[in-house]
Design an enzyme around this catalytic site. Structure first.
Site, PDB file in Angstrom:
ATOM      1  N   ASP A  99       0.747  -1.293   0.065  1.00 23.75           N
ATOM      2  CA  ASP A  99      -0.177   0.106  -0.052  1.00 23.75           C
ATOM      3  C   ASP A  99       0.845   1.279   0.016  1.00 23.75           C
ATOM      4  O   ASP A  99       0.441   2.229  -0.593  1.00 23.75           O
ATOM      5  CB  ASP A  99      -1.054   0.135   1.146  1.00 23.75           C
ATOM      6  CG  ASP A  99      -2.298  -0.799   0.828  1.00 23.75           C
ATOM      7  OD1 ASP A  99      -2.183  -1.806   0.010  1.00 23.75           O
ATOM      8  OD2 ASP A  99      -3.177  -0.792   1.649  1.00 23.75           O
TER       9      ASP A  99
ATOM     10  N   ASN B 113      -5.023  -2.205  -4.005  1.00 22.37           N
ATOM     11  CA  ASN B 113      -6.118  -2.507  -3.124  1.00 22.37           C
ATOM     12  C   ASN B 113      -6.053  -1.328  -2.176  1.00 22.37           C
ATOM     13  O   ASN B 113      -6.457  -1.567  -1.145  1.00 22.37           O
ATOM     14  CB  ASN B 113      -6.412  -3.742  -2.727  1.00 22.37           C
ATOM     15  CG  ASN B 113      -7.814  -3.856  -2.394  1.00 22.37           C
ATOM     16  OD1 ASN B 113      -8.464  -3.004  -2.260  1.00 22.37           O
ATOM     17  ND2 ASN B 113      -7.902  -5.131  -1.742  1.00 22.37           N
TER      18      ASN B 113
ATOM     19  N   SER C 156     -15.423   4.999  12.680  1.00 21.56           N
ATOM     20  CA  SER C 156     -13.880   4.824  12.759  1.00 21.56           C
ATOM     21  C   SER C 156     -13.515   6.421  13.171  1.00 21.56           C
ATOM     22  O   SER C 156     -12.494   6.702  12.511  1.00 21.56           O
ATOM     23  CB  SER C 156     -13.600   4.395  11.423  1.00 21.56           C
ATOM     24  OG  SER C 156     -14.078   3.175  11.147  1.00 21.56           O
TER      25      SER C 156
ATOM     26  N   ASP D   7     -10.353  -2.580  12.403  1.00 19.99           N
ATOM     27  CA  ASP D   7      -9.575  -3.457  11.790  1.00 19.99           C
ATOM     28  C   ASP D   7      -8.962  -4.466  12.912  1.00 19.99           C
ATOM     29  O   ASP D   7      -9.012  -5.709  13.016  1.00 19.99           O
ATOM     30  CB  ASP D   7      -8.097  -2.887  11.458  1.00 19.99           C
ATOM     31  CG  ASP D   7      -8.676  -1.973  10.018  1.00 19.99           C
ATOM     32  OD1 ASP D   7      -9.646  -2.479   9.749  1.00 19.99           O
ATOM     33  OD2 ASP D   7      -7.718  -1.110   9.708  1.00 19.99           O
TER      34      ASP D   7
ATOM     35  N   GLU E 260     -10.960  -4.826   2.410  1.00 22.46           N
ATOM     36  CA  GLU E 260     -10.368  -5.485   1.394  1.00 22.46           C
ATOM     37  C   GLU E 260     -11.131  -6.965   0.852  1.00 22.46           C
ATOM     38  O   GLU E 260     -11.335  -7.155  -0.307  1.00 22.46           O
ATOM     39  CB  GLU E 260      -9.184  -6.140   2.048  1.00 22.46           C
ATOM     40  CG  GLU E 260      -7.715  -4.952   2.238  1.00 22.46           C
ATOM     41  CD  GLU E 260      -7.840  -3.996   3.213  1.00 22.46           C
ATOM     42  OE1 GLU E 260      -9.011  -4.004   3.793  1.00 22.46           O
ATOM     43  OE2 GLU E 260      -6.952  -3.475   3.491  1.00 22.46           O
TER      44      GLU E 260
ATOM     45  N   HIS F 115      -4.761  -9.020   4.010  1.00 24.50           N
ATOM     46  CA  HIS F 115      -3.790  -9.180   5.226  1.00 24.50           C
ATOM     47  C   HIS F 115      -4.191  -9.680   6.372  1.00 24.50           C
ATOM     48  O   HIS F 115      -3.650 -10.242   7.208  1.00 24.50           O
ATOM     49  CB  HIS F 115      -2.802  -8.036   4.986  1.00 24.50           C
ATOM     50  CG  HIS F 115      -3.676  -6.649   5.197  1.00 24.50           C
ATOM     51  ND1 HIS F 115      -3.141  -5.656   6.076  1.00 24.50           N
ATOM     52  CD2 HIS F 115      -5.042  -6.363   4.807  1.00 24.50           C
ATOM     53  CE1 HIS F 115      -4.209  -4.610   5.908  1.00 24.50           C
ATOM     54  NE2 HIS F 115      -5.171  -5.108   5.440  1.00 24.50           N
ATOM     55  N   ARG F 116      -5.452  -8.985   6.850  1.00 25.17           N
ATOM     56  CA  ARG F 116      -5.859  -9.231   8.356  1.00 25.17           C
ATOM     57  C   ARG F 116      -6.291 -10.521   8.501  1.00 25.17           C
ATOM     58  O   ARG F 116      -6.291 -10.890   9.574  1.00 25.17           O
ATOM     59  CB  ARG F 116      -6.796  -8.050   8.674  1.00 25.17           C
ATOM     60  CG  ARG F 116      -6.061  -6.708   8.803  1.00 25.17           C
ATOM     61  CD  ARG F 116      -6.482  -5.576   9.566  1.00 25.17           C
ATOM     62  NE  ARG F 116      -5.915  -4.287   9.259  1.00 25.17           N
ATOM     63  CZ  ARG F 116      -4.631  -4.135   9.562  1.00 25.17           C
ATOM     64  NH1 ARG F 116      -3.930  -5.180  10.532  1.00 25.17           N
ATOM     65  NH2 ARG F 116      -3.935  -3.036   9.586  1.00 25.17           N
TER      66      ARG F 116
ATOM     67  N   LYS G 258       0.493  -6.184   2.260  1.00 25.14           N
ATOM     68  CA  LYS G 258      -0.093  -5.244   2.381  1.00 25.14           C
ATOM     69  C   LYS G 258       0.222  -4.107   3.247  1.00 25.14           C
ATOM     70  O   LYS G 258       0.223  -3.129   3.170  1.00 25.14           O
ATOM     71  CB  LYS G 258      -1.721  -5.259   2.212  1.00 25.14           C
ATOM     72  CG  LYS G 258      -2.529  -4.115   2.038  1.00 25.14           C
ATOM     73  CD  LYS G 258      -4.066  -4.623   1.930  1.00 25.14           C
ATOM     74  CE  LYS G 258      -5.097  -3.555   1.845  1.00 25.14           C
ATOM     75  NZ  LYS G 258      -4.752  -2.315   1.173  1.00 25.14           N
TER      76      LYS G 258
END
Ligand SMILES: Nc1ncnc2c1ncn2[C@@H]1O[C@H](COP(=O)(O)OP(=O)(O)OP(=O)(O)O)[C@@H](O)[C@H]1O
Ligand SMILES: Nc1ccn([C@H]2C[C@H](O)[C@@H](COP(=O)(O)O)O2)c(=O)n1
Length: 666
Positions: free
Chosen positions: A52, A95, A204, A324, A352, A398-399, A426
């Site tokens: 990113d 992304n 957020s 997240d 994502e 990724h998470r 990412k």
């Protein structure tokens, strides 16, 4: 970084030690854009190096911004001072929402012709509310695909044609990145006070705090009226702070905080680069982890975590403030004393991947009972008997990959397979490598490939290791280097010099760097590959003291995530407990022919007959010596590859390896 199709994590039993985390993605990309828009040069320290941030840096370069990569994680950005050098560009933003949204806003106001696109998933992530807000101002943006989604074309608009006197209305309940994008971009045109009104409940909020905090570092002090109205004062100008440090990523810290909370013993886990005073909203994950029972201490830029309550305590949490990091709680919840509910997480659906669906599906594969709805997920604890060895799909997210690595911590002692592990690039390219430095496992997997010379052991072992992301041990090279060192010392590779040769072997200044073998810094990769060196290796290897001297060194190659070792006694002596042992053979004629081709391709002239005689002599010595002779382990699987291609041999060994694994083909 692991670029394999999957990565198998053996069951974890404990975790302890210190990890240093990479820079925050949210801070990195905001700082890069602000530095690019500002007047002056900004040196950014501890910048995250990931997919990113790379797309953001590429975009800035394409826009004519000077980007100098200095040492390691430091980057120097020469600001554009609000003036584009290149008013036309086609930007591919992967992304990266933290690049797509703010660049859309900034480029719409800078006046130029731009096309912004990304990966297919990016074209499913909404941007319509931001485009609507910019259109109210007079910006001209076209959708090149589906209305409301990238890709976009941005047309130039003269500043005089922008409508800045009425408040700009933007929705805050889909993604806070829309508001962030406007806040970062509007100072470009702040000839008068510009007001933004947030429509709907802002989600957020901590991410908006990061934005406001960083804007202030770049000279823009935004006036805020609750979370509904933000005003950028007339005359605002971005000014470089000169130097800026990026905090470590608080969301990435969540995996290690969870690990500390789950680890049964082994001492505390220390996390460096971020502390409880962080400006990142996800640092409040600490509160949730404490609520579940984790013992968390903090100091300036560090955290220390140990297991507290066990089982963990179930929680019912409005996780809107830590969207997240909250994904990590869903995996921790498997170890809780009741069902845990994470609420107000509708934003997971437009990340994502649809993270509510993804988390629910993968948790169910582990055996968990999961309930989910438009904006919540409820995870029930999983009893030891119900855990299953799962192949976790990662959805290019990724998470998801990082969260589910924690499932290797389970009372059933089962491994976890993470599919497409490279998606962690990412935000945390070395996530798994970092994880492996602090976890303890009962057994690091080993595959042994033994056999006579030129049977193809090395070729096969390298390929298998590559497919699995495992380390590789070419044990023959250790004997070859010992033989070379023996000759260089003026000794004969004979029993008369056994003690001296063993002393040499014990202290070999040996390094393996990018496929090269270095002896005292000198590249000896070719020197040890001659037939004469092979013969010397065979001679020194028959000396018991030499074998003993090289034992510990060979065992040290056994590191996570696993090892493929080739030689003569890998399965019989060095790793007798290995789950898969292969004894590889091929006819002497085939082996001589292969070796002949191999040497000719390296420009070494030789004859087939002499090669065959040499290899048969070597086989005879290796098989007849008194210590660790070449022979199949009792439980070895035999593979004669005389009639097989390299690919077929690799496939066979990988199939045998899969048979040893508990994963169902779901
Ligand atoms: N299945 C196969 N079919 C054809 N050629 C092969 C096969 N496996 C290996 N080879 C070739 O044979 C040659 C010898 O292979 P390799 O060096 O891997 O053998 P080795 O058993 O490791 O030898 P050594 O014990 O001497 O180190 C290489 O050129 C390799 O490409
Ligand atoms: N585990 C091992 C590996 C190698 N040797 C000896 C015997 C071989 O002839 C020599 C060179 O090995 P190669 O590079 O051809 O695999 O080293 C051994 O005794 N034990």
């Amino acid at each position: 970084m692991f670029s394999t199709a999957f990565l198998d994590l053996p069951p974890f039993v404990a975790a302890a030690g210190t990890v240093r985390l990479p820079g925050s993605k949210s801070i990195s990309n905001r700082v890069l854009l602000l530095a690019a828009l500002a007047e002056g040069t900004t040196t950014v320290h501890d910048l995250l190096d990931s997919d990113d941030t790379r797309v953001m840096l590429d975009a800035l370069r394409a826009l004519g911004c000077g980007v100098e990569l200095t040492t390691g994680s430091t980057v120097r950005i020469h600001g554009l001072n609000g003036q584009l050098h290149t008013p036309q560009a086609t930007l591919f933003l992967g992304n990266a929402g933290t690049a797509m949204r703010p660049l859309t806003a900034a480029l719409s106001l800078l006046g130029g012709d731009f096309e912004l696109s990304g990966v297919p998933r990016m074209h499913e992530r909404p941007i319509g509310d931001l485009v609507d807000a910019l259109t109210q101002l007079g910006c001209q943006i076209d959708y090149l695909g589906n209305p409301g989604y990238p890709p976009l074309r941005i047309h130039p608009v003269a500043p005089a044609h922008l409508t800045l006197d009425a408040p700009i209305r933007v929705r805050g309940d889909v993604s806070s990145q829309f508001l962030t994008a406007l806040l970062l971009a509007l100072p470009l045109v702040a000839v008068r006070d510009i007001t933004i009104d947030v429509v709907g409940e802002l989600i957020s909020k901590p991410y908006i705090e990061i934005t406001l905090n960083l804007l202030a570092r770049f000279g823009i002090v935004v006036q805020r009226d609750g979370w509904q109205r933000f005003t950028i004062p007339a005359g605002s100008r971005y000014r470089s702070p000169g130097e800026i440090h990026v905090e470590a990523d608080a969301s990435s810290a969540s995996y290690f905080i969870a690990l500390g909370a789950l680890a049964a013993s082994g001492g505390a886990l220390r996390i460096e680069g971020v502390g409880a005073e962080s400006i990142q909203g996800d640092i409040r994950f600490i509160e949730a982890a404490r609520q579940m029972g984790a013992h968390v201490e903090s100091g300036p830029n560090w955290l220390q975590v140990a297991r507290g309550a066990w089982p963990l305590k179930a929680i019912d949490l409005d996780a809107n403030h830590i969207p997240d990091a909250a994904m990590t709680l869903a995996v921790m919840a498997l170890h809780a004393d009741g069902p845990s509910t994470l609420r107000n997480i509708a934003s997971w659906r437009v990340k994502e991947t649809d993270r509510i669906d993804a988390m629910a599906a993968e948790l169910r594969k582990l055996g968990a009972m999961v309930e989910d709805g438009p904006d919540f997920i409820r995870v029930h604890p999983l009893a030891a008997a119900d855990w299953r060895a799962a192949r976790i799909k990662t959805y290019d997210d990724h998470r998801v990959a990082m969260c589910f690595s924690l499932a290797a911590f389970n009372p059933a002692g089962l491994p976890v397979r993470i599919l497409d592990p490279h998606c962690v690039a990412k935000t945390f390219p070395d996530y798994f490598e970092t994880l492996f430095t602090v976890i303890d496992v009962p057994e690091v997997p080993v595959i042994c490939i033994d056999g006579p010379t030129a049977s193809g052991k090395g070729t096969l072992a390298v390929e298998v290791a590559h497919e699995l992301g495992y380390h590789y041990l070419d044990s023959g090279s250790l004997y070859r280097v010992t033989g070379l060192a023996t000759r260089r010392k003026g000794l004969e590779p004979e029993p008369a010099y056994e003690a001296e040769i063993a002393a040499l072997a014990e202290t070999l200044p040996l390094q393996f760097v990018k496929g090269k073998v270095l002896l005292d810094g000198e590249d000896v990769s070719d020197a040890i590959r001659t037939e004469a060196a092979g013969m010397d290796a065979s001679r020194v290897s028959a000396l018991p003291a030499v074998r003993a001297a090289l034992l510990a060194l060979q065992k040290r190659f056994r590191r996570l995530p696993g090892l493929v070792a080739d030689g003569r006694d890998m399965g019989t002596v060095i790793f007798p407990e290995a789950r898969l042992k292969v004894f590889l053979t091929a006819s002497a004629a085939q082996r001589a022919e292969r070796r002949h081709k191999q040497l000719i391709s390296k420009g070494i002239s030789t004859t087939l007959d002499s090669l065959r005689a040499d290899l048969e002599a070597r086989d005879a010595r290796d098989s007849s010596r008194s210590v660790a002779p070449l022979k199949p382990a009792q439980d070895a699987r035999r593979l004669d590859n005389s009639q097989l291609s390299i690919a077929q041999s690799v496939e066979q060994v990988l199939n045998w390896w899969q048979e040893t694994q508990p994963f169902k083909s779901s």
